[in-house]
Design an enzyme around this catalytic site. Structure first.
Site, PDB file in Angstrom:
ATOM      1  N   LEU A  96       0.449  -1.208   0.337  1.00 40.21           N
ATOM      2  CA  LEU A  96       0.215  -0.270  -0.109  1.00 40.21           C
ATOM      3  C   LEU A  96       0.903   0.942  -0.169  1.00 40.21           C
ATOM      4  CD1 LEU A  96       0.555   1.754   3.205  1.00 40.21           C
ATOM      5  CD2 LEU A  96      -1.387  -0.874   3.406  1.00 40.21           C
ATOM      6  N   ASN A 145      10.409  -2.253  -4.054  1.00 38.05           N
ATOM      7  CA  ASN A 145      10.764  -0.827  -3.657  1.00 38.05           C
ATOM      8  C   ASN A 145      11.495  -0.775  -4.789  1.00 38.05           C
ATOM      9  OD1 ASN A 145       8.195  -0.212  -2.329  1.00 38.05           O
ATOM     10  ND2 ASN A 145       9.084  -0.489  -0.415  1.00 38.05           N
ATOM     11  N   LEU A 147       7.253   8.284 -13.374  1.00 42.49           N
ATOM     12  CA  LEU A 147       8.022   9.181 -13.996  1.00 42.49           C
ATOM     13  C   LEU A 147       7.842  10.571 -14.028  1.00 42.49           C
ATOM     14  CD1 LEU A 147       7.788   6.696 -17.543  1.00 42.49           C
ATOM     15  CD2 LEU A 147       9.865   7.192 -16.164  1.00 42.49           C
ATOM     16  N   CYS A 188       9.985   4.413   3.368  1.00 40.56           N
ATOM     17  CA  CYS A 188      10.212   2.915   2.334  1.00 40.56           C
ATOM     18  C   CYS A 188      11.076   3.419   1.666  1.00 40.56           C
ATOM     19  CB  CYS A 188       8.813   2.576   2.247  1.00 40.56           C
ATOM     20  SG  CYS A 188       7.771   2.412   3.272  1.00 40.56           S
TER      21      CYS A 188
END
Ligand code: NAD
Length: 433
Positions: free
Chosen positions: A153, A211, A253, A263
């Site tokens: 999420l 990630n 982008l 994160c």
């Protein structure tokens, strides 16, 4: 299913509330008393759109409860989720697993009957084995299985992301645990959410690979933006031109100030450590982290250049502090780097952010204003750091009239350069002429 959620932060609270909304019975546990008291009083400890309503609905329906005492919740649970923080360990970039280990030790003392222990926290490859060893060491007799179920999420759209994920990833090697996980996520069958069921180590790595890839994509377009500035091209058109290629895709982008948040910085750092330790260096990820660090530390210089190099004694208005809109999360936000640097150059800083309450503690030498117009008043330059919706349609006449000199540094490309120039601004954005 009866679920205990250990850790009631951005991930634990949203996951717990959404699982309750799926019809499960969830108890969210946290060691921070103030957080649990606040939730019991119906006050959300974090800002996340839609969260209040879903919490209220499920507390009202007796499917969601909050406590600091894990005993009952864990003992009666079919599945215990670990959703505690895994921040970067100070100095070396390894994920700090102390909260995860503490949670595992605590769970070990409390489980009764067959229990699935699910790691939702982002943890390095092999952590599931460690959790299993901790529990087995403390309770050789316990009947349990450890599962990896990383969370994807995004803050700001967390509820939608949780309830309509692109996929659910589950890593396990126990058939009973598989049945429990399938049951927990059964409500997503209706929208045909793919479930990737794999082994635990692969599942742990999927989260870091995802990630790191996204961080790399952001960093790539930021470098292309720098090149655009040098050669007279427009990064927004480049993004569009490459993003329409299905192999590339249009997301992530958007050129800007460099990635921050709770994160990407810590997860790229942890993956780099895993790569070094495993003898398979992640060179692209190492470079991504370096390029991003350089970008963030260069932002103050960009702003100084827009002021003709004269920063001392000038007033800079900053719009937005959080690392992205629709969250109050300040972890690793570019603001925490750029504002102290501008202060160090002698600037006066006045800011407005709709939610960044914690920023008052993190940025002590800064004047907090009540709204965007107050933050631009008397400014020699205004910096747009976070693209909150309310900064997208400012009354530009009013902004220009309020500023001492009309220079705008738009680090999120919210406005159009030609229009801003027509309106009399000196306008600097990212990767555009
Ligand atoms: P957070 O800091 O908001 O929440 C963690 C919570 O755990 C805190 O409230 C803390 O008090 C509590 N806690 C710590 N030890 C505990 C214990 N032993 N028992 C009970 N509670 C305990 O962290 P977060 O942002 O929710 O992240 C949690 C994990 O999820 C991290 O591994 C993170 O990488 C991962 N993740 C985060 C996001 C995000 O957008 N925030 C997205 C995906 C994955």
């Amino acid at each position: 299913m009866r679920i205990a959620m250990i850790g009631t932060g951005y991930v634990g609270l949203v996951s717990g509330a959404c699982f309750a909304d799926f019809g499960h019975t969830v108890t969210c546990v946290d060691t921070e008393e103030a957080r649990i008291e606040s939730l019991k009083a119906g006050v959300m400890p974090i800002y996340e759109p839609g969260l209040q309503a879903i919490v209220e609905r499920n507390v009202g329906g007796a499917r969601l409860a909050f406590t600091t005492d894990a005993t009952q919740a864990v003992a009666s649970a079919d599945a215990v989720f670990i959703a505690v923080g895994t921040p970067s360990r100070r100095g070396d970039g390894y994920a700090d697993l102390s909260y995860v280990r503490d949670a595992a030790s605590q769970i070990a003392t409390l489980i009764e009957g067959f229990t699935v222990v699910v790691t939702k926290s982002t943890v390095p490859v092999g952590t599931g084995d460690e959790i299993e060893a901790i529990i087995r060491g403390a309770r050789p007799d316990a009947d349990f299985a450890v599962v990896s179920n990383p969370e994807f999420l995004r803050e700001g759209s967390a509820i939608e992301d949780f309830k309509r994920p692109d996929r659910v990833v589950v890593g396990l090697d126990d058939e009973r645990a598989r049945a429990t996980m399938v049951e927990i996520y059964r409500p997503l069958n209706l929208i045909e959410t793919p479930m990737v069921v794999t082994d635990r180590r692969t599942s742990e790595l999927i989260k870091y690979a995802a990630n790191a890839f996204l961080a790399m994509k952001v960093t790539f377009i930021n470098e292309i933006a720098d090149l655009c500035e040098k050669v007279g091209a427009d990064v927004q058109q480049v993004s569009k031109g490459i993003g329409l290629d299905k192999r590339i895709g249009p997301k992530f982008l958007h050129a800007g100030p460099g990635f921050g948040g709770s994160c990407f910085p810590k997860d790229t750092a942890a993956l780099i450590r895993t790569g070094v330790d495993a003898g398979a260096r992640m060179r692209l990820v190492e470079t991504t982290a370096q390029v991003n660090d350089i970008r963030k530390s260069g932002l103050a210089g960009r702003i100084a250049a827009a002021l003709g190099g004269e920063v001392a004694g000038r007033t800079i208005g900053v719009l937005g502090l959080t690392f992205k809109p629709n969250t109050d999360d300040m972890r690793a936000a570019p603001a925490l780097e750029v504002i102290p640097a501008l202060r160090g150059m002698g600037a006066r800083i006045q800011v407005f952010d709709p939610q960044a309450l914690e920023a008052r503690r993190l940025l002590p030498d800064v004047e907090f204003k009540a709204g965007p117009y107050e933050a631009v008043e008397g400014a020699d330059a205004v910096v747009i750091l976070t693209e909150w919706d309310q900064f997208r349609a400012l009354d530009l006449e009013r902004v220009r009239a309020l500023m001492r000199s009309p220079t705008i540094v738009d680090l999120r490309n919210v406005y159009r350069p030609d229009e801003m120039r027509q309106r009399g601004f000196t306008y600097v954005s990212v990767g555009r002429r």
